[in-house]
Structure formats: structure tokens, C-alpha cells
Design a protein around this motif. Structure first.
Motif, PDB file in Angstrom:
ATOM      1  N   ARG A 143     -15.959 -43.325  -2.534  1.00  0.00           N
ATOM      2  CA  ARG A 143     -14.780 -42.661  -3.108  1.00  0.00           C
ATOM      3  C   ARG A 143     -14.156 -43.540  -4.187  1.00  0.00           C
ATOM      4  NH1 ARG A 143     -11.032 -40.156   1.221  1.00  0.00           N
ATOM      5  NH2 ARG A 143     -12.818 -38.737   1.213  1.00  0.00           N
ATOM      6  N   ARG A 144     -13.803 -42.914  -5.294  1.00  0.00           N
ATOM      7  CA  ARG A 144     -13.114 -43.585  -6.387  1.00  0.00           C
ATOM      8  C   ARG A 144     -11.769 -42.894  -6.587  1.00  0.00           C
ATOM      9  NH1 ARG A 144     -16.472 -46.416  -5.069  1.00  0.00           N
ATOM     10  NH2 ARG A 144     -18.341 -47.154  -6.165  1.00  0.00           N
ATOM     11  N   ILE A 145     -10.720 -43.686  -6.820  1.00  0.00           N
ATOM     12  CA  ILE A 145      -9.371 -43.148  -6.981  1.00  0.00           C
ATOM     13  C   ILE A 145      -8.741 -43.737  -8.236  1.00  0.00           C
ATOM     14  CG2 ILE A 145      -7.038 -43.101  -6.009  1.00  0.00           C
ATOM     15  CD1 ILE A 145      -8.281 -43.001  -3.239  1.00  0.00           C
ATOM     16  N   ILE A 146      -8.079 -42.878  -9.006  1.00  0.00           N
ATOM     17  CA  ILE A 146      -7.293 -43.310 -10.152  1.00  0.00           C
ATOM     18  C   ILE A 146      -5.891 -42.748 -10.010  1.00  0.00           C
ATOM     19  CG2 ILE A 146      -7.027 -43.275 -12.664  1.00  0.00           C
ATOM     20  CD1 ILE A 146     -10.066 -42.692 -12.844  1.00  0.00           C
ATOM     21  N   ASP A 147      -4.913 -43.617  -9.915  1.00  0.00           N
ATOM     22  CA  ASP A 147      -3.517 -43.196  -9.970  1.00  0.00           C
ATOM     23  C   ASP A 147      -2.997 -43.445 -11.377  1.00  0.00           C
ATOM     24  OD1 ASP A 147      -3.660 -42.641  -7.294  1.00  0.00           O
ATOM     25  OD2 ASP A 147      -2.447 -44.363  -6.649  1.00  0.00           O
ATOM     26  N   ARG A 148      -2.396 -42.431 -11.980  1.00  0.00           N
ATOM     27  CA  ARG A 148      -1.764 -42.593 -13.283  1.00  0.00           C
ATOM     28  C   ARG A 148      -0.265 -42.411 -13.112  1.00  0.00           C
ATOM     29  NH1 ARG A 148      -3.034 -40.566 -19.430  1.00  0.00           N
ATOM     30  NH2 ARG A 148      -0.974 -41.139 -20.247  1.00  0.00           N
ATOM     31  N   ILE A 149       0.491 -43.418 -13.511  1.00  0.00           N
ATOM     32  CA  ILE A 149       1.952 -43.378 -13.438  1.00  0.00           C
ATOM     33  C   ILE A 149       2.469 -43.570 -14.863  1.00  0.00           C
ATOM     34  CG2 ILE A 149       4.017 -44.389 -12.420  1.00  0.00           C
ATOM     35  CD1 ILE A 149       2.087 -45.452 -10.171  1.00  0.00           C
ATOM     36  N   THR A 150       3.032 -42.510 -15.432  1.00  0.00           N
ATOM     37  CA  THR A 150       3.437 -42.501 -16.833  1.00  0.00           C
ATOM     38  C   THR A 150       4.929 -42.226 -16.953  1.00  0.00           C
ATOM     39  OG1 THR A 150       1.280 -41.814 -17.704  1.00  0.00           O
ATOM     40  CG2 THR A 150       3.210 -41.274 -19.041  1.00  0.00           C
ATOM     41  N   THR A 151       5.646 -43.127 -17.612  1.00  0.00           N
ATOM     42  CA  THR A 151       7.060 -42.939 -17.900  1.00  0.00           C
ATOM     43  C   THR A 151       7.225 -42.649 -19.386  1.00  0.00           C
ATOM     44  OG1 THR A 151       7.767 -44.389 -16.096  1.00  0.00           O
ATOM     45  CG2 THR A 151       9.350 -43.990 -17.857  1.00  0.00           C
ATOM     46  N   LEU A 152       7.876 -41.517 -19.682  1.00  0.00           N
ATOM     47  CA  LEU A 152       8.164 -41.122 -21.056  1.00  0.00           C
ATOM     48  C   LEU A 152       9.662 -41.251 -21.297  1.00  0.00           C
ATOM     49  CD1 LEU A 152       5.966 -37.882 -21.321  1.00  0.00           C
ATOM     50  CD2 LEU A 152       5.360 -40.206 -22.020  1.00  0.00           C
ATOM     51  N   THR A 153      10.028 -41.917 -22.398  1.00  0.00           N
ATOM     52  CA  THR A 153      11.422 -42.165 -22.737  1.00  0.00           C
ATOM     53  C   THR A 153      11.725 -41.609 -24.117  1.00  0.00           C
ATOM     54  OG1 THR A 153      11.391 -44.206 -21.428  1.00  0.00           O
ATOM     55  CG2 THR A 153      13.210 -43.926 -22.976  1.00  0.00           C
ATOM     56  N   ALA A 154      12.766 -40.799 -24.209  1.00  0.00           N
ATOM     57  CA  ALA A 154      13.181 -40.248 -25.504  1.00  0.00           C
ATOM     58  C   ALA A 154      13.635 -41.394 -26.410  1.00  0.00           C
ATOM     59  CB  ALA A 154      14.296 -39.232 -25.313  1.00  0.00           C
ATOM     60  N   ALA A 155      13.030 -41.493 -27.590  1.00  0.00           N
ATOM     61  CA  ALA A 155      13.234 -42.667 -28.437  1.00  0.00           C
ATOM     62  C   ALA A 155      14.228 -42.443 -29.563  1.00  0.00           C
ATOM     63  CB  ALA A 155      11.896 -43.124 -29.028  1.00  0.00           C
ATOM     64  N   ASN A 156      14.327 -41.211 -30.055  1.00  0.00           N
ATOM     65  CA  ASN A 156      15.190 -40.951 -31.217  1.00  0.00           C
ATOM     66  C   ASN A 156      15.848 -39.582 -31.084  1.00  0.00           C
ATOM     67  OD1 ASN A 156      14.757 -43.279 -33.165  1.00  0.00           O
ATOM     68  ND2 ASN A 156      12.632 -42.668 -32.791  1.00  0.00           N
ATOM     69  N   GLY A 157      16.789 -39.491 -30.158  1.00  0.00           N
ATOM     70  CA  GLY A 157      17.470 -38.227 -29.938  1.00  0.00           C
ATOM     71  C   GLY A 157      16.869 -37.444 -28.794  1.00  0.00           C
ATOM     72  N   GLU A 158      17.408 -36.252 -28.554  1.00  0.00           N
ATOM     73  CA  GLU A 158      16.976 -35.408 -27.445  1.00  0.00           C
ATOM     74  C   GLU A 158      15.536 -34.928 -27.658  1.00  0.00           C
ATOM     75  OE1 GLU A 158      19.519 -32.335 -25.068  1.00  0.00           O
ATOM     76  OE2 GLU A 158      18.531 -31.229 -26.685  1.00  0.00           O
ATOM     77  N   VAL A 159      14.807 -34.840 -26.551  1.00  0.00           N
ATOM     78  CA  VAL A 159      13.432 -34.336 -26.587  1.00  0.00           C
ATOM     79  C   VAL A 159      13.330 -33.162 -25.618  1.00  0.00           C
ATOM     80  CG1 VAL A 159      11.000 -34.846 -26.198  1.00  0.00           C
ATOM     81  CG2 VAL A 159      12.485 -36.595 -27.189  1.00  0.00           C
ATOM     82  N   GLU A 160      12.820 -32.026 -26.120  1.00  0.00           N
ATOM     83  CA  GLU A 160      12.705 -30.820 -25.323  1.00  0.00           C
ATOM     84  C   GLU A 160      11.246 -30.496 -25.039  1.00  0.00           C
ATOM     85  OE1 GLU A 160      14.763 -27.614 -27.175  1.00  0.00           O
ATOM     86  OE2 GLU A 160      16.705 -28.647 -27.177  1.00  0.00           O
ATOM     87  N   PHE A 161      10.993 -30.079 -23.791  1.00  0.00           N
ATOM     88  CA  PHE A 161       9.665 -29.642 -23.346  1.00  0.00           C
ATOM     89  C   PHE A 161       9.782 -28.186 -22.885  1.00  0.00           C
ATOM     90  CE2 PHE A 161      10.035 -34.166 -22.646  1.00  0.00           C
ATOM     91  CZ  PHE A 161       8.790 -34.724 -22.875  1.00  0.00           C
ATOM     92  N   PRO A 162       9.804 -27.214 -23.787  1.00  0.00           N
ATOM     93  CA  PRO A 162       9.898 -25.822 -23.350  1.00  0.00           C
ATOM     94  C   PRO A 162       8.707 -25.442 -22.473  1.00  0.00           C
ATOM     95  CG  PRO A 162      10.102 -26.008 -25.747  1.00  0.00           C
ATOM     96  CD  PRO A 162       9.674 -27.334 -25.240  1.00  0.00           C
TER      97      PRO A 162
END
Length: 320
Positions: A143-162
Motif C-alpha cells: 500500500r502506498r499513501i499520499i497525504d496532501r495538505i494545502t493552505t491557500l491564502t488570499a494575497a491581494n484582496g478578496e478571493v472568490e471561489f464561486p
């Protein structure tokens, strides 16, 4: 784990044998960094080769489906998902994710850890989001396992994900792990661009999805679930490729954007798209605000039963 800076990749091995690589060849070749290829413990490729390394009999649709990745179709009206060197809408507004550094690498017995950074850029090259990602690679038996932990930070004003369909964490699997296709399909994205997916020779095509609620086949698409497990065979090797959601993720349990033609994705942000408008999320980040996405990818040289998937789910829920 070895950082091949000349080759623009970090190579990940288990017992000296290739497992995967984190590749960042730059936006002239790829519009985001990805894990590619992915191999089982026996060395069998579970990711599609095209367009990087074409193999006979593969589909040649969706050139932006490469390896394992994380991005989204609409971030401040920029399409990160569909961006490639041959985008479906040449005059569309596309965003690009640019690798900016390897922060750290740790290799150990049956475990390795890689931390990287990236910038999500708008069409003018301005930074929209700062990304910090940690990959944790594990190996137990076959068995092989990959955990991906990703933090996204708004860098220049508000960021929208409709709320849209195409996202978020995904793998494009090898032809043998697709569902046998019985009819041609046409898939249309949020911009109205249609991609035709023809019926192909089904010899040796063995894939079948099953989610945490017992839903099977292509019916897992647009269903909420804590995990989805794709089981099939390549040659004589039984294979499972599973993705597990995390209870701390926004939108948990997420909707699944899992298609029979080999796109296997989990999208916590597409609620309006998956419910015909009955639900909505429309994630927004204020300037300097962050959100973190946690996903586990499991590759096994056997078919993982539901009980073991539940154990993996419980174990992953403890990851912070």
C-alpha cells in the motif's frame, strides 16, 4: 527523496524503486506543478501518460489532466483547471500556478515529507493566492499513501471561489482503470466549451467506483461521500486508487467529480453545480485569510474492502 533541480522535480522512491515525482517544469510546459507519474508497489503506472508520455490505446482528451493536482475552475473569474498549452477556449481568462520553492524534504523509513510553495497568478501575472503544500508519502506492504495538505491564502484582496463543477483535488488514471464506455459522451464546462469523449475498445478496461455510502459506478458523480474507491486491474494486478476527504475541509463531506473516462476528482466547492442550484457555498477569502484542504490518496496492489477504507478514513481524520 531527491531534488533534481536540473530536471525540475523531486523524485520519491520506496526501497530504491520509483513511486512518484513532484514535477514543476514551468508554465511553458505545465500550468501547475503535479505529482507524476504514480506507480503501485509493483511499478505499474496508474496515471495516464498522455500528454506527457503517450501510451498506446489511451484517450487524448483534456490535456490539462496530468498526474495528480489541485486547482479550480473559477477563482476571481480565472480558470485554473482548464489551463494548458492548448486551452479549450483560446480567448478565455486563465490563471496559472507557479512553483516558487522547495521548503523542506524529509526522508525516512517507510515515510517521507515534502513541503513546497507556489503562487496562483492572474492573467497579468499578479499573485492572487499564496500556496503552502505539504505532501506526506507513506508505504506499508503493498500500500502506498499520499497525504496532501494545502493552505491557500488570499494575497491581494478578496478571493472568490464561486460554485462550479471542475475542481479540486484530482487524478487522471490509466486507461485500464477507466469504466468500460458504452456510448460516446460530451462534457461541457462552465464556459460552455464541449469536449467529445468517444466510445473506445473496452478490452482490459476494468474500473469501477464505490463510495463510502455504497454507491457504485458512474453514479458516484455529484454524490456526497467521505471517500471514493476506484478498483480495477492492470494486467494481472488488482489495483485500488482511493481518495479520502477530511472532516476539517470546507464542504465536508464533499461532492465527487468522478467520471468513467478516467477523471477522478473530489470537489467540495461545487455545491450549486452538483445540486442544480438547490445548495450553494460560494467560498470567499478576505485579504490575508486562509483555507486549508486535506486529502489522502491511497494506491494499493489489491482491492481495498470497505472495512479497510473506513479504517483509513478514521486514521486520516486524525491528521491536522
Amino acid at each position: 527523496m531527491v531534488h533534481n533541480q536540473a530536471g525540475q522535480k523531486v523524485e520519491v522512491t520506496v526501497d530504491g524503486k520509483p513511486f512518484t515525482s513532484y514535477i514543476y517544469p514551468g508554465p511553458d510546459k505545465l500550468k501547475k506543478a503535479v505529482l507524476y507519474p504514480i506507480r503501485t508497489s509493483h511499478g505499474t503506472l496508474v496515471t495516464r501518460g498522455w500528454p506527457m508520455d503517450p501510451r498506446a490505446g489511451e484517450r487524448v482528451d483534456h490535456p490539462h489532466h496530468v498526474g495528480v493536482w489541485l486547482n479550480y475552475e473559477d477563482v476571481n473569474q480565472h480558470d485554473f483547471w482548464n489551463n494548458s498549452n492548448t486551452p479549450p477556449k483560446p480567448n478565455g481568462t486563465y490563471g496559472t500556478i507557479v512553483h516558487t520553492g522547495v521548503k523542506s524534504m524529509k526522508s525516512g523509513k517507510r515515510k517521507g515529507e515534502l513541503s513546497v510553495t507556489a503562487d496562483w497568478l492572474d492573467k497579468n501575472g499578479n499573485v492572487m493566492l499564496k500556496e503552502n503544500t505539504t505532501y506526506v508519502f507513506g508505504a506499508v506492504g503493498e500500500r502506498r499513501i499520499i497525504d496532501r495538505i494545502t493552505t491557500l491564502t488570499a494575497a491581494n484582496g478578496e478571493v472568490e471561489f464561486p460554485d462550479v463543477k471542475d475542481g479540486l483535488f484530482a487524478i487522471r488514471v490509466a486507461r485500464e482503470l477507466e469504466h468500460p464506455s458504452t456510448k460516446p459522451e460530451i462534457y461541457t464546462d462552465a464556459s460552455g466549451v464541449a469536449t467529445k469523449v468517444p466510445v473506445m475498445n473496452n478490452e482490459g478496461i476494468t474500473g469501477n467506483y464505490r463510495n463510502s455510502n455504497g454507491v457504485e459506478g458512474e453514479e458516484v458523480w455529484s454524490k456526497r461521500a467521505a471517500w471514493t474507491n476506484l478498483r480495477g486491474k492492470i494486467g494481472g494486478e488488482k489495483i485500488s486508487v482511493a481518495i479520502i476527504d477530511h472532516p476539517q475541509n470546507v464542504g465536508y463531506p464533499a461532492y465527487w467529480h468522478a467520471r468513467g473516462y478516467g477523471l477522478f476528482a473530489v470537489n467540495p466547492l461545487g455545491q450549486k453545480a452538483f445540486t442544480n442550484g438547490k445548495e450553494s457555498l460560494n467560498l470567499k477569502l478576505k485579504n490575508s485569510e486562509s483555507t486549508t484542504f486535506r486529502y489522502r490518496l491511497v494506491i494499493d496492489s489489491d482491492h481495498i474492502p470497505d472495512a479497510e477504507m473506513k479504517e483509513l478514513e478514521t486514521e486520516f481524520a486524525k491528521v491536522k
